[in-house]
Motif scaffolding. Structure first.
Motif, mmCIF file in Angstrom:
data_model
loop_
_atom_site.group_PDB
_atom_site.id
_atom_site.type_symbol
_atom_site.label_atom_id
_atom_site.label_comp_id
_atom_site.label_asym_id
_atom_site.label_seq_id
_atom_site.Cartn_x
_atom_site.Cartn_y
_atom_site.Cartn_z
ATOM 1 N N ALA A 1 0.800 -1.211 0.012
ATOM 2 C CA ALA A 1 -0.105 0.066 -0.017
ATOM 3 C C ALA A 1 0.670 1.401 0.030
ATOM 4 N N TRP A 2 1.847 1.228 0.617
ATOM 5 C CA TRP A 2 2.878 2.543 0.784
ATOM 6 C C TRP A 2 3.509 2.531 -0.444
ATOM 7 N N ALA A 3 4.000 1.638 -1.198
ATOM 8 C CA ALA A 3 4.624 1.804 -2.447
ATOM 9 C C ALA A 3 3.516 2.132 -3.576
ATOM 10 N N LEU A 4 2.320 1.604 -3.354
ATOM 11 C CA LEU A 4 1.279 1.989 -4.531
ATOM 12 C C LEU A 4 0.776 3.585 -4.405
ATOM 13 N N PHE A 5 0.365 4.037 -3.244
ATOM 14 C CA PHE A 5 -0.020 5.186 -2.968
ATOM 15 C C PHE A 5 0.936 6.235 -2.796
ATOM 16 N N ALA A 6 2.165 6.056 -2.341
ATOM 17 C CA ALA A 6 3.122 7.039 -1.990
ATOM 18 C C ALA A 6 4.223 6.590 -2.384
#
Length: 203
Positions: A86-91
């Motif tokens: 989720a961290w890599a996808l959204f930020a």
């Protein structure tokens, strides 16, 4: 007066013989068909299974306690994939500059930054997270093993790559990477072993 003997119908039906008034026995016309009481056949199968060591055919699904370690392991694997995913996808920029913590910034050791690749990595990790969580909610044998093998298909090559590039990192980073990359492999292997041991009981 007729001397024909009278027969007791109840005795004839029960024992296949007829009894005259004088007490003599005569052969009945037909023996009744014997039936076992309800549940006797299942009890016999259970007894045979106990004698042979094989599980009885009437055994139910695995008890819930047998599934708890598998579910807990799958949830841990899903967190290990879902949080960085989720961290890599959204930020993606923040992920590149600060994963796993700003003081370490492991991804910056492999420049240059590519937003497309980082977002793709995050999306793929979330896809694997979905399968792992689904298996945790419905721990059916084939689904559990498919999720665990899918996790291994990512984590094993990931470990191999980083093990070949440890020279870029300080000792504390090397230790941290090896622990974080070996742990999901061990957990996924444990899930596979537990699911195979429990396969005869419903997992």
């Amino acid at each position: 007066m007729s001397s024909t003997p009278r027969f007791w119908v109840s005795d004839a039906q029960t024992h296949g013989t007829a009894r005259s008034e004088g007490g003599s026995l005569a052969e009945g016309t037909r023996s009744p068909t014997l039936t076992s009481p309800a549940g006797a056949e299942d009890g016999l199968r259970s007894a045979e299974a106990r004698g042979t060591g094989r599980p009885a055919a009437s055994e139910g699904p695995a008890p819930e306690t047998g599934r708890l370690p598998v579910r807990a392991a799958l949830v841990l694997l899903s967190l290990g994939q879902g949080v960085p995913g989720a961290w890599a996808l959204f930020a993606p920029r923040s992920f590149h500059d600060a994963f796993p913590l700003p003081v370490f910034a492991w991804v910056t050791k492999f420049p240059p930054y590519n937003e497309h690749l980082v977002r793709d990595l995050g999306a793929l990790s979330l896809g694997l997270t979905t399968v792992l969580l689904w298996a945790a909610v419905r721990p059916e044998g084939s689904l559990v093993r498919a999720a665990a093998f899918g996790c291994l298909a990512f984590t094993v090559p990931h470990l191999v790559f980083h093990a070949a590039h440890l020279g870029r990192f300080e000792t504390v980073d090397v230790v941290g990477q090896l622990i974080s990359q070996v742990a999901p492999i061990v957990v996924a292997g444990m899930v596979i072993l537990l699911s195979r041991r429990s396969s005869g009981a419903g997992i």
